[in-house]
Design a protein around this motif. Structure first.
Motif, PDB file in Angstrom:
ATOM      1  N   ARG A  19      43.008  70.506  89.586  1.00 49.00           N
ATOM      2  CA  ARG A  19      43.507  69.921  88.351  1.00 49.00           C
ATOM      3  C   ARG A  19      42.368  69.504  87.418  1.00 49.00           C
ATOM      4  N   VAL A  20      41.177  69.981  87.701  1.00 49.24           N
ATOM      5  CA  VAL A  20      40.036  69.747  86.821  1.00 49.24           C
ATOM      6  C   VAL A  20      39.346  71.084  86.642  1.00 49.24           C
ATOM      7  N   THR A  21      39.172  71.487  85.395  1.00 50.88           N
ATOM      8  CA  THR A  21      38.482  72.742  85.114  1.00 50.88           C
ATOM      9  C   THR A  21      37.478  72.495  84.003  1.00 50.88           C
ATOM     10  N   SER A  22      36.423  73.285  83.984  1.00 47.89           N
ATOM     11  CA  SER A  22      35.422  73.071  82.941  1.00 47.89           C
ATOM     12  C   SER A  22      34.715  74.368  82.590  1.00 47.89           C
ATOM     13  N   ALA A  23      33.992  74.309  81.495  1.00 43.12           N
ATOM     14  CA  ALA A  23      33.179  75.424  81.015  1.00 43.12           C
ATOM     15  C   ALA A  23      31.875  74.839  80.476  1.00 43.12           C
ATOM     16  N   ARG A  24      30.783  75.578  80.672  1.00 46.51           N
ATOM     17  CA  ARG A  24      29.475  75.072  80.250  1.00 46.51           C
ATOM     18  C   ARG A  24      28.639  76.212  79.705  1.00 46.51           C
ATOM     19  N   ARG A  25      27.893  75.918  78.648  1.00 42.42           N
ATOM     20  CA  ARG A  25      26.909  76.866  78.135  1.00 42.42           C
ATOM     21  C   ARG A  25      25.907  76.137  77.253  1.00 42.42           C
ATOM     22  N   ASP A  26      24.771  76.785  77.048  1.00 44.49           N
ATOM     23  CA  ASP A  26      23.775  76.252  76.127  1.00 44.49           C
ATOM     24  C   ASP A  26      24.076  76.795  74.737  1.00 44.49           C
ATOM     25  N   ILE A  27      23.954  75.910  73.756  1.00 44.35           N
ATOM     26  CA  ILE A  27      24.168  76.259  72.357  1.00 44.35           C
ATOM     27  C   ILE A  27      22.850  76.035  71.619  1.00 44.35           C
ATOM     28  N   GLN A  28      22.474  76.993  70.797  1.00 42.14           N
ATOM     29  CA  GLN A  28      21.219  76.919  70.046  1.00 42.14           C
ATOM     30  C   GLN A  28      21.416  76.091  68.778  1.00 42.14           C
ATOM     31  N   ALA A  29      21.599  74.791  68.981  1.00 44.34           N
ATOM     32  CA  ALA A  29      21.775  73.845  67.878  1.00 44.34           C
ATOM     33  C   ALA A  29      21.491  72.442  68.404  1.00 44.34           C
ATOM     34  N   PRO A  30      21.058  71.548  67.522  1.00 39.16           N
ATOM     35  CA  PRO A  30      20.835  70.161  67.947  1.00 39.16           C
ATOM     36  C   PRO A  30      22.135  69.484  68.386  1.00 39.16           C
ATOM     37  N   ALA A  31      22.029  68.585  69.337  1.00 34.64           N
ATOM     38  CA  ALA A  31      23.209  67.863  69.839  1.00 34.64           C
ATOM     39  C   ALA A  31      23.951  67.153  68.710  1.00 34.64           C
ATOM     40  N   ALA A  32      23.232  66.593  67.757  1.00 32.60           N
ATOM     41  CA  ALA A  32      23.878  65.852  66.665  1.00 32.60           C
ATOM     42  C   ALA A  32      24.797  66.748  65.840  1.00 32.60           C
ATOM     43  N   VAL A  33      24.392  67.992  65.611  1.00 37.63           N
ATOM     44  CA  VAL A  33      25.204  68.933  64.835  1.00 37.63           C
ATOM     45  C   VAL A  33      26.488  69.266  65.604  1.00 37.63           C
ATOM     46  N   ILE A  34      26.343  69.540  66.892  1.00 40.51           N
ATOM     47  CA  ILE A  34      27.494  69.885  67.733  1.00 40.51           C
ATOM     48  C   ILE A  34      28.444  68.694  67.850  1.00 40.51           C
ATOM     49  N   PHE A  35      27.862  67.519  68.090  1.00 43.29           N
ATOM     50  CA  PHE A  35      28.692  66.333  68.281  1.00 43.29           C
ATOM     51  C   PHE A  35      29.528  66.036  67.039  1.00 43.29           C
ATOM     52  N   GLU A  36      28.960  66.250  65.873  1.00 41.91           N
ATOM     53  CA  GLU A  36      29.693  65.979  64.633  1.00 41.91           C
ATOM     54  C   GLU A  36      30.936  66.867  64.524  1.00 41.91           C
ATOM     55  N   LEU A  37      30.856  68.104  64.986  1.00 39.20           N
ATOM     56  CA  LEU A  37      32.015  69.006  64.960  1.00 39.20           C
ATOM     57  C   LEU A  37      33.116  68.547  65.918  1.00 39.20           C
ATOM     58  N   ILE A  38      32.717  67.877  66.996  1.00 31.87           N
ATOM     59  CA  ILE A  38      33.689  67.390  67.980  1.00 31.87           C
ATOM     60  C   ILE A  38      34.260  66.034  67.565  1.00 31.87           C
ATOM     61  N   ALA A  39      33.393  65.135  67.107  1.00 37.01           N
ATOM     62  CA  ALA A  39      33.792  63.753  66.823  1.00 37.01           C
ATOM     63  C   ALA A  39      34.581  63.601  65.520  1.00 37.01           C
ATOM     64  N   ASP A  40      34.614  64.639  64.701  1.00 33.95           N
ATOM     65  CA  ASP A  40      35.424  64.624  63.479  1.00 33.95           C
ATOM     66  C   ASP A  40      36.674  65.463  63.752  1.00 33.95           C
ATOM     67  N   PRO A  41      37.800  64.821  64.034  1.00 30.80           N
ATOM     68  CA  PRO A  41      39.014  65.565  64.393  1.00 30.80           C
ATOM     69  C   PRO A  41      39.426  66.623  63.374  1.00 30.80           C
ATOM     70  N   SER A  42      39.102  66.426  62.100  1.00 24.45           N
ATOM     71  CA  SER A  42      39.498  67.421  61.098  1.00 24.45           C
ATOM     72  C   SER A  42      38.762  68.748  61.304  1.00 24.45           C
ATOM     73  N   GLN A  43      37.670  68.740  62.065  1.00 20.80           N
ATOM     74  CA  GLN A  43      36.920  69.959  62.365  1.00 20.80           C
ATOM     75  C   GLN A  43      37.458  70.696  63.594  1.00 20.80           C
ATOM     76  N   GLN A  44      38.203  70.010  64.434  1.00 22.90           N
ATOM     77  CA  GLN A  44      38.616  70.577  65.718  1.00 22.90           C
ATOM     78  C   GLN A  44      39.446  71.857  65.617  1.00 22.90           C
ATOM     79  N   PRO A  45      40.365  71.999  64.668  1.00 23.33           N
ATOM     80  CA  PRO A  45      41.105  73.268  64.596  1.00 23.33           C
ATOM     81  C   PRO A  45      40.196  74.479  64.344  1.00 23.33           C
ATOM     82  N   ARG A  46      39.008  74.269  63.794  1.00 24.23           N
ATOM     83  CA  ARG A  46      38.075  75.369  63.526  1.00 24.23           C
ATOM     84  C   ARG A  46      37.531  75.972  64.814  1.00 24.23           C
ATOM     85  N   TRP A  47      37.432  75.182  65.874  1.00 27.03           N
ATOM     86  CA  TRP A  47      36.842  75.689  67.116  1.00 27.03           C
ATOM     87  C   TRP A  47      37.789  75.665  68.318  1.00 27.03           C
ATOM     88  N   ASP A  48      39.029  75.317  68.127  1.00 26.80           N
ATOM     89  CA  ASP A  48      39.991  75.251  69.236  1.00 26.80           C
ATOM     90  C   ASP A  48      40.265  76.637  69.822  1.00 26.80           C
TER      91      ASP A  48
END
Length: 152
Positions: free
Chosen positions: A9-38
């Motif tokens: 009942r726990v599944t995950s996915a992992r990969r390295d992304i060629q971008a700073p953590a702050a840039v990635i986190f902003e896309l996740i922490a702003d819910p209005s951005q989430q439909p773009r990457w869902d």
């Protein structure tokens, strides 16, 4: 499934992304951005101005079925960790946890882990969809997130 088989009942996915953590986190922490990457193509929209800043916040998201879900933030560390549990409006969470963990590998490379945990989900009507949320589906979200972050 037999009584001796344990359902994962726990599944995950992992990969390295060629971008700073702050840039990635902003896309996740702003819910209005989430439909773009869902990667599940389940999210329709979230009103702007719901940026997450800490545990206890709740953001609203409308799914493609037109239903609004309130997402309760249960884990948060700026730039590194965010997790929420969805609920029907005005009700407690239903037992699913969505978690994003970011680990800076280099200033412009971030290891991203996306986890779906439904160990507390007991609603029979939601189990089939939960079982269908595989690591491949999670990776689809991570890959879309990577495409957005790496192009910004």
């Amino acid at each position: 499934m037999t009584e001796h088989e344990e359902e994962t009942r726990v599944t995950s996915a992992r990969r390295d992304i060629q971008a700073p953590a702050a840039v990635i986190f902003e896309l996740i922490a702003d819910p209005s951005q989430q439909p773009r990457w869902d990667g599940n193509d389940n999210l329709l929209e979230a009103e702007p101005g719901q940026r997450i800043h800490g545990v206890g916040q709740v953001f609203a998201m409308t799914n493609r079925g037109g239903r609004v879900r309130e997402n309760h933030i249960v884990e948060f560390e700026e730039g590194r960790l965010i997790a929420w549990m969805p609920a029907e409006v005005g009700k407690p969470p239903i037992g699913q946890l969505w978690r994003w963990e970011l680990e800076e590998v280099e200033p412009t490379r971030t290891r991203v882990t996306h986890t779906y945990d439904w160990t507390q989900l007991n609603d029979e009507s939601r189990l089939e969809r939960a079982r269908a949320t595989t690591s491949e589906r999670l990776m689809a979200s991570v890959d879309r997130l990577a495409a957005l972050a790496e192009s910004s």
